[in-house]
Write an enzyme that holds these catalytic residues in place. Structure first.
Site, PDB file in Angstrom:
ATOM      1  CD  GLU A 107      -2.996  -1.213   2.195  1.00  0.00           C
ATOM      2  OE1 GLU A 107      -2.755  -0.628   3.252  1.00  0.00           O
ATOM      3  OE2 GLU A 107      -4.062  -1.809   1.953  1.00  0.00           O
ATOM      4  CG  ASP A 148      -7.622  -5.435   5.074  1.00  0.00           C
ATOM      5  OD1 ASP A 148      -7.096  -5.660   6.165  1.00  0.00           O
ATOM      6  OD2 ASP A 148      -7.747  -4.296   4.601  1.00  0.00           O
ATOM      7  CD  GLU A 187      -9.915  -1.201   8.186  1.00  0.00           C
ATOM      8  OE1 GLU A 187      -8.965  -1.757   8.756  1.00  0.00           O
ATOM      9  OE2 GLU A 187      -9.842  -0.729   7.039  1.00  0.00           O
TER      10      GLU A 187
END
Ligand code: GCW
Length: 693
Positions: free
Chosen positions: A300, A379, A407
């Site tokens: 990323e 993820d 998240e």
């Protein structure tokens, strides 16, 4: 108990909020052992453990034991803290028991003779004593019978680390509980009381390491490894050290360029190697027990060895060599994938990336490198299969990365207890060494006999009054710690203990909250993305439904729904992802009829009229799941409402408010997802419920 001090705002101490023990008989029974606290070692670690104990006993039992450092065991009653090898303890601890206490473990032994009444807490080193003390305090609070206090406890996993994604401006990436307790306005905060209380919370659940800065290391955070910040960091390290916790830092792989002014960060470049060695030397001159580096490289947009045509082993080993003389480690993240995929490209499968990048490097990492692997291949979705890297790298140290911060699991607005999911993952049998090759045995290091192995949990705390935003999200932090200490424990027991220590042992309170915790993940999964579908969230902040939010993006997370079917074929006939697993999983995941249903859409592309095991079509399952899930939030609310008056009003109201938001947002999930499927397929709900056209 709310702790307050003049310089700090009030905040709760979570499961360490002590209250007087009300059961008289128990108090009377234990009191006989509490006249003294004897420290058989004279150092700050034993002193600190003694202070912790004294403070707790004064609240729990209303006693004021005398705290003595002594070379002899001259008193005839008391809690005695020492090392297992201490000569005063030899009459009480056998050789076999001594042997059984590991480096960070402890033994508790109750001696109840005519004249002698001791509760001995003994460890092998300074490290174990604080764990022993918190264990004892909490056992008292659970009103454990004296003869049941006897135990030998050793943590199963060597590394039990919290990862903070805290930025130096004070924000927390994926943080839902306020600002960072470590940083603000580009500086290290000097609010040591709060950090000390955090260290106490972590030590009480067996944590032994903390990375305080985000794995995305940008701007000022790049400089944390320099003298500019090391002085302040050494103070933080000192606080944590007292509680057996080592400080680690995330680093930017290109630091030699940013800080050192070199024109490369190539791991094979001599100047780069020297730069890291010098840097590491400086760090250890400030923090002698520094834990090591956590590295997000080639991931990323973070720089890494690929930039120079080198492998991840080259990169990690170069850092490892610098750290080795000090017994430091490199924790290298396996979260490496192409985040610039073209959605038109159906050949590339992000799920395969970690394995493809790292499997070929098995055996090439230095002894003090540990690969930190997210639990699933994507993820931290609400459901993913276990990452096939577990069990694929016999010659590499491995750590499990869990995301305690929610998240993708409701961002601490929704109640989503993660213990049940984590436990399932740990119990997964990889078959890498035949039957019984459980993930938990890989990450505790025992299956392959690794010195370094363990757990990393992405922190869910911030500077909010209750640390975690949602009060019940404290259970996730507690459970993470407890599982790292002993992944074999039953999840219900871990959860129940947390409830009693946090809210007391009223039967209804325990029953209702336990029900809420244990069922909450399944409920969340039902009204969001069941069957291993995942994603469908709003891009960026990742909260709330957006069925095609990531469908045409670069992130490689596609479900590819059309009017006939949904899901990615990851079988050996499709992207080949299933081939990364050992047998029999390969065949099981490959077969649409054998694949565990909760992962069906992860592995298969499934037509909407496909019949599931219970006879329902896929589309009907989707509708039912969303209606049921959203409805079950009412049950969560009901269970909580029944506790009014039994729980501190402030906490009650705070949780109640969040549950009401959860209901509203669950309805949003239900309606958006149901409408999406209805519009795609035109197939109505068999039960004729409202689906917005
Ligand atoms: O889950 C994703 C998050 C990023 C995070 C990244 C990672 C720290 O959306 O915010 O970055 O994973 O794990 O590195």
């Amino acid at each position: 108990m709310i702790l307050s001090s003049s310089s700090n705002p009030k905040y709760s101490m979570c499961w360490l909020s002590y209250k007087p023990i009300e059961k008289k008989e128990y108090v009377q029974e234990v009191e006989k052992f509490l006249e003294h606290i004897v420290l058989l070692e004279k150092n700050i670690y034993f002193q600190n453990a003694g202070n912790e104990l004294k403070m707790a006993l004064s609240v729990l039992f209303g006693t004021e034991p005398r705290l003595n450092s002594a070379l002899n065991l001259y008193v005839d009653n008391g809690i005695v803290l020492g090392k297992v090898t201490n000569e005063n303890l030899q009459a009480f601890i056998t050789d076999v028991e001594k042997e059984a206490v590991g480096e960070e473990g402890f033994i508790i032994k109750v001696i109840d003779e005519n004249k002698k009444k001791y509760i001995i807490v003994a460890s092998k080193s300074e490290k174990g004593i604080i764990y022993g003390i918190f264990h004892l305090i909490n056992k008292f609070r659970l009103k454990t019978k004296l003869n049941e206090l006897n135990c030998i406890e050793n943590p199963k996993a060597p590394l039990r680390i919290i990862n903070h994604w805290d930025n130096m401006d004070g924000s927390v990436e994926r943080g839902y509980a306020g600002k960072s307790i470590f940083f603000s306005h580009g500086r290290i905060k000097r609010i040591y009381k709060r950090i000390g209380d955090y260290a106490r919370l972590l030590a009480s659940i067996g944590i032994n390491g903390v990375v305080i800065n985000n794995v995305n290391v940008r701007d000022k955070a790049i400089w944390l490894i320099t003298p500019k910040y090391l002085n302040d960091l050494s103070k933080i390290a000192e606080i944590f050290r007292l509680y057996g916790i080592k400080l680690y830092l995330s680093i930017n792989f290109a630091s030699p360029i940013y800080i050192g002014g070199l024109d490369t960060a190539d791991p094979l470049d001599k100047n780069v190697q020297k730069w890291w060695k010098d840097t590491v030397k400086t760090i250890y001159s400030y923090i002698p027990d520094f834990g090591g580096f956590l590295v997000k490289a080639d991931s990323e947009f973070n720089p890494g060895p690929y930039v120079y045509g080198r492998t991840h082993a080259d990169g990690a080993n170069m850092l490892a060599e610098a750290l080795l003389p000090y017994e430091g480690v490199v924790i290298w993240r396996a979260f490496v994938y192409n985040c610039l995929q073209d959605w038109r490209d159906t050949k590339t499968d992000r799920a395969k990336a970690a394995y493809d990048n790292f499997k070929p490097l098995d055996g090439r990492f230095s002894e003090n490198v540990i690969l930190q692997i997210k639990y699933g291949p994507m993820d931290f979705q609400v459901r993913e299969p276990v990452s096939p890297l577990f069990g694929a790298m016999e010659k590499t140290n491995q750590m499990m990365e869990f995301q305690i911060t929610q998240e993708y699991t409701g961002q601490q607005i929704h109640l989503c207890y993660l213990g049940t999911l984590w436990k399932e993952i740990l119990e997964f049998d990889t078959y890498c060494k035949g039957k019984g090759s459980y993930v938990k045995r890989i990450v505790d290091g025992s299956l392959f006999g690794r010195k370094y192995a363990g757990f990393a949990g992405v922190s869910n705390i911030g500077d909010s009054i209750n640390w975690t935003g949602h009060d019940l999200a404290q259970a996730n932090l507690w459970t993470f710690g407890k599982l790292t200490w002993d992944p074999d424990r039953k999840i219900e027991d871990i959860a129940r203990e947390w409830i009693i220590l946090t809210f007391g042992d009223d039967k209804k309170v325990v029953e209702n909250i336990l029900w809420m915790l244990i069922n909450s993940h399944a409920i969340y999964e039902k009204y969001t993305t069941p069957l291993g579908l995942g994603w469908m969230v709003n891009p960026g902040h990742h909260y709330g439904p957006n069925p095609e939010g990531y469908e045409y993006s670069k992130w490689g997370t596609y479900h590819r729904a059309d009017t006939k079917a949904i899901g990615v074929d990851r079988t050996s006939r499709g992207t080949g992802y299933t081939l990364q697993y050992h047998k029999p999983w390969q065949e099981i995941f490959d077969d649409i009829n054998k694949c565990p249903e909760e992962l069906l859409l992860f592995f298969h592309r499934v037509p909407y009229d496909f019949r599931l095991k219970n006879g329902k079509t896929l589309i009907q399952f989707m509708y039912d799941s969303h209606f049921e899930g959203a409805e079950m939030v009412d049950k969560l609310i009901e269970k909580w409402k029944e506790l009014k008056g039994k729980i501190d009003d402030e906490i009650f109201n705070r949780v109640y408010e969040r549950l009401k938001m959860q209901k509203e947002h669950a309805i949003e999930w239900r309606d958006v997802i149901n409408t999406y499927f209805y519009r795609k397929t035109g197939i109505p709900d068999e039960k004729g419920r409202v689906i917005y056209p």
